[in-house]
Write an enzyme that holds these catalytic residues in place. Sequence first.
Site, short mmCIF file in Angstrom:
data_model
loop_
_atom_site.label_atom_id
_atom_site.label_comp_id
_atom_site.label_asym_id
_atom_site.label_seq_id
_atom_site.Cartn_x
_atom_site.Cartn_y
_atom_site.Cartn_z
N GLN A 93 -6.25 8.57 9.17
CA GLN A 93 -7.19 7.46 9.02
C GLN A 93 -6.54 6.17 9.49
OE1 GLN A 93 -9.22 7.13 5.25
NE2 GLN A 93 -8.99 9.30 4.82
N GLU B 252 -2.54 -0.26 3.41
CA GLU B 252 -1.13 -0.62 3.22
C GLU B 252 -0.26 0.61 2.93
OE1 GLU B 252 1.71 -3.78 0.78
OE2 GLU B 252 -0.48 -4.00 0.78
N ARG B 253 -0.79 1.59 2.20
CA ARG B 253 -0.01 2.80 1.93
C ARG B 253 0.31 3.53 3.24
NH1 ARG B 253 -1.98 6.83 -0.22
NH2 ARG B 253 -0.16 7.71 -1.24
#
Length: 301
Positions: free
Chosen positions: A78, A96-97
């Site tokens: 993604q 952010e992960r």
Amino acid sequence: MAKAIKKQALGRGLSALLKDPDNDIRSIEDNNADKVIGNIIELDIDSIEINPFQPRTNFNEESLQELATSIRELGVIQPITVRKIEFNKYQLISGERRLRASKIVGLDSIPAYIRIANDNESLTMALVENIQRHDLDPIEIALSYQRLMEEINLTQEQVSDRVGKKRSTIANYLRLLRLDPIIQTGIRDGFISMGHGRAIINIEDLDVQTDIYHQIITENLSVRETEAIVKKYQEQLRGIVSPALPKKNKEFSIPENYTRSFGQFFGTKVDIKVSNNGKGKISIPFHSEEDLNRIIKLLEN
């Protein structure tokens, strides 16, 4: 993963376009802005800064390592979303992960969607047009729905109105994004169908999800067979078991010599009875108080 590689190659071409200072794209009125809106573009990780207003500050290290392992094996499934703030500089909007995990792996670039000034309506049109294409896989469609909700702030009902699909259809696609990345890749590459994915998503444990995914592939299971496996797993998880058949009592009869021995011992006819459930009783009759005292003495001895 032919599809993902093809997209990333296209993204690198657009990335080169964005690095041309003579054709800096800052709004939808600029040349080549239409090539940026709605497309996946490979961006240098070093050109992306964290959003200072990101409310989330704590990230589970173990979870990040697991995501990093997935990215090392499959790539970034993604894309992240960024906002263009100046020439070749971007600010993270979401993902952010994924960005942190990509840095752990040591990636130099990451696939991203770029938001530019006053592009809301154009992005909406681009995404809706993209969804209408017939060559999209279910995960690509789900990602487009997700972008309409997160970046344009639309509800599922509003997305439903924009794309002309039932809200339940939108929800079913979005649920696919909760699948383990390995399974999402399997759907994108056609190893399993959306129906298989919808069955697996009912299991929260990602390890169990992937176990069933591999079973589907190795045993060529149908959607119905997959649903049966998922149902069985959920029943076991809840401790539901099939009702056991009532135990049949072992039938036995009192040997005649037992009755005779009891009678000889007590000096009277002893009656022994056994019920259907296996329980029983021994009856010792007496004819007087003196006879009762005699029997008691026999028991005491």
